[in-house]
Design a protein around this motif. Structure first.
Motif, short mmCIF file in Angstrom:
data_model
loop_
_atom_site.label_atom_id
_atom_site.label_comp_id
_atom_site.label_asym_id
_atom_site.label_seq_id
_atom_site.Cartn_x
_atom_site.Cartn_y
_atom_site.Cartn_z
N MET A 1 7.45 49.78 -14.14
CA MET A 1 7.23 51.01 -13.40
C MET A 1 7.15 50.74 -11.90
SD MET A 1 3.94 53.40 -13.04
CE MET A 1 3.41 52.12 -11.90
N LEU A 2 6.37 49.74 -11.51
CA LEU A 2 6.26 49.39 -10.09
C LEU A 2 7.60 48.93 -9.54
CD1 LEU A 2 2.84 47.55 -9.63
CD2 LEU A 2 3.40 49.95 -9.22
N GLY A 3 8.34 48.17 -10.32
CA GLY A 3 9.65 47.71 -9.87
C GLY A 3 10.61 48.87 -9.64
N HIS A 4 10.55 49.86 -10.52
CA HIS A 4 11.41 51.04 -10.39
C HIS A 4 11.06 51.83 -9.12
CE1 HIS A 4 14.20 53.85 -12.42
NE2 HIS A 4 13.53 54.78 -11.76
N VAL A 5 9.78 52.00 -8.88
CA VAL A 5 9.35 52.72 -7.68
C VAL A 5 9.67 51.92 -6.42
CG1 VAL A 5 7.35 53.67 -6.46
CG2 VAL A 5 7.53 53.93 -8.94
N ARG A 6 9.53 50.62 -6.50
CA ARG A 6 9.80 49.76 -5.34
C ARG A 6 11.27 49.87 -4.91
NH1 ARG A 6 6.69 45.59 -3.64
NH2 ARG A 6 5.64 45.52 -5.66
N ALA B 1 12.00 55.63 -17.46
CA ALA B 1 12.71 55.35 -16.22
C ALA B 1 13.46 56.60 -15.74
CB ALA B 1 13.68 54.19 -16.41
N ARG B 2 14.06 57.33 -16.66
CA ARG B 2 14.75 58.56 -16.28
C ARG B 2 13.78 59.59 -15.70
NH1 ARG B 2 17.64 57.44 -21.11
NH2 ARG B 2 16.25 58.83 -22.29
N ALA B 3 12.61 59.69 -16.31
CA ALA B 3 11.60 60.62 -15.80
C ALA B 3 11.14 60.22 -14.40
CB ALA B 3 10.41 60.67 -16.76
N LEU B 4 10.94 58.91 -14.19
CA LEU B 4 10.54 58.44 -12.87
C LEU B 4 11.60 58.77 -11.82
CD1 LEU B 4 9.05 54.91 -13.69
CD2 LEU B 4 7.81 56.84 -12.68
N THR B 5 12.86 58.55 -12.15
CA THR B 5 13.94 58.83 -11.21
C THR B 5 13.96 60.30 -10.82
OG1 THR B 5 15.28 57.01 -12.10
CG2 THR B 5 16.44 58.73 -10.86
N GLN C 1 -8.41 49.33 -9.22
CA GLN C 1 -7.90 50.41 -8.38
C GLN C 1 -7.11 51.36 -9.27
OE1 GLN C 1 -5.17 49.11 -5.34
NE2 GLN C 1 -5.48 50.91 -4.07
N ASP C 2 -7.17 52.67 -8.96
CA ASP C 2 -6.43 53.60 -9.79
C ASP C 2 -4.96 53.59 -9.42
OD1 ASP C 2 -6.25 55.03 -7.47
OD2 ASP C 2 -7.38 56.77 -8.18
N LEU C 3 -4.14 54.19 -10.30
CA LEU C 3 -2.70 54.14 -10.13
C LEU C 3 -2.25 54.86 -8.86
CD1 LEU C 3 0.00 53.24 -11.30
CD2 LEU C 3 0.03 55.33 -12.69
N ALA C 4 -2.90 55.96 -8.52
CA ALA C 4 -2.53 56.68 -7.29
C ALA C 4 -2.69 55.77 -6.07
CB ALA C 4 -3.38 57.94 -7.14
#
Length: 274
Positions: free
Chosen positions: A76-81, A34-38, A137-140
């Motif tokens: 991961m999707l929730g964090h990006v959302r 999560a820290r890396a995503l942020t 579908q790919d992650l991108a």
């Protein structure tokens, strides 16, 4: 639980790894990711924070192998959302100035596009053995679609685009052009959902004009003329003055017609006396 494909892959081709418990996942592995995503999501375009891709990739690999693929994908999707919802809120704060809000959107779009390029390598193992088989579908593509859903299809952004298209002189044409081009590069399918934006800047995407479209073009031009008169006082009388000015010289004086050359009797005398 791990899927059959994940279990078969880990049992036959990969060395045994330490077990990851539920507590370890929530207290150690996910917080690290999560820290890396942020960090990645908040990088200024062209700027790159130092992140250990080996360490984060290994964390994803362990979580997937131990059956946390679904949980990891959802978090991961929730964090990006949540990040994208903040982007939409920032557009609302800028909505009093259409051009400033669209500039903010362009910045967020470039920032997110760069972030996707950093997120996918970290979660590549999950992408290969969970996202592609399950989501087809790919992650991108998933992340790009998430931006469209949370930002580009939000009422705030759609309202900004509508106002920008209706008030022709409130936004520079190149700003709208960049918005259309970058959105199309991210998600070509979005063009069909907002044709009013894309038809102006990527006309080859849509069928060629036909004679039956002429009336709509005339109506659009008349609407533009009326808007100029209401907002900027540009009237038919001003256009007449402009045409008259085009006939004048650069210093503002009107060009006088050439006068005929009158010859005197002296001009008829031969200077040689002949």
């Amino acid at each position: 639980m791990a899927s059959a494909m994940e279990c078969e892959f880990t049992c036959t081709t990969m060395p045994k790894i330490p077990c990851v418990t539920m507590d370890e996942y929530h207290q150690t592995y996910w917080p690290k990711l999560a820290r890396a995503l942020t960090l990645i999501l908040n990088q200024t375009p062209g700027q790159f924070f130092p992140i250990s891709y080996e360490e984060t990739y290994t964390a994803v690999y362990k979580c997937v192998c131990q059956g946390f693929s679904e949980t990891l994908y959802g978090q991961m999707l929730g964090h990006v959302r949540i990040h994208l919802q903040c982007v939409t809120q920032s557009l609302q704060l800028q909505s009093q100035s259409i051009e400033a809000a669209l500039d903010q959107f362009l910045f967020a779009l470039e920032q997110y596009s760069q972030a996707v390029g950093g997120i996918v390598p970290i979660f590549q193992y999950m992408n290969r053995f969970y996202v592609l088989p399950r989501m087809k579908q790919d992650l991108a593509g998933v992340l790009s679609q998430l931006f469209i859903e949370e930002v580009a299809e939000s009422d705030i952004f759609c309202g900004l685009v509508t106002m920008a298209l209706q008030t022709h002189l409130s936004v520079k044409p190149d700003v709208l052009m960049r918005v259309a081009q970058k959105l199309y590069a991210m998600c070509p399918e979005y063009a069909s959902r907002n044709p009013a934006l894309f038809v102006r800047f990527i006309p080859s995407l849509f069928p060629e004009s036909v004679p039956s479209d002429l009336n709509s073009y005339i109506a659009e031009e008349e609407s533009f003329r009326q808007q100029l008169e209401l907002e900027h006082g540009f009237t038919r009388e001003m256009r007449e003055r402009k045409r008259l000015a085009e006939d004048a010289e650069p210093d503002g004086r009107k060009t006088e017609p050439a006068q005929p050359c009158l010859r005197s009797q002296e001009d008829d005398v031969d200077p040689m006396g002949q």
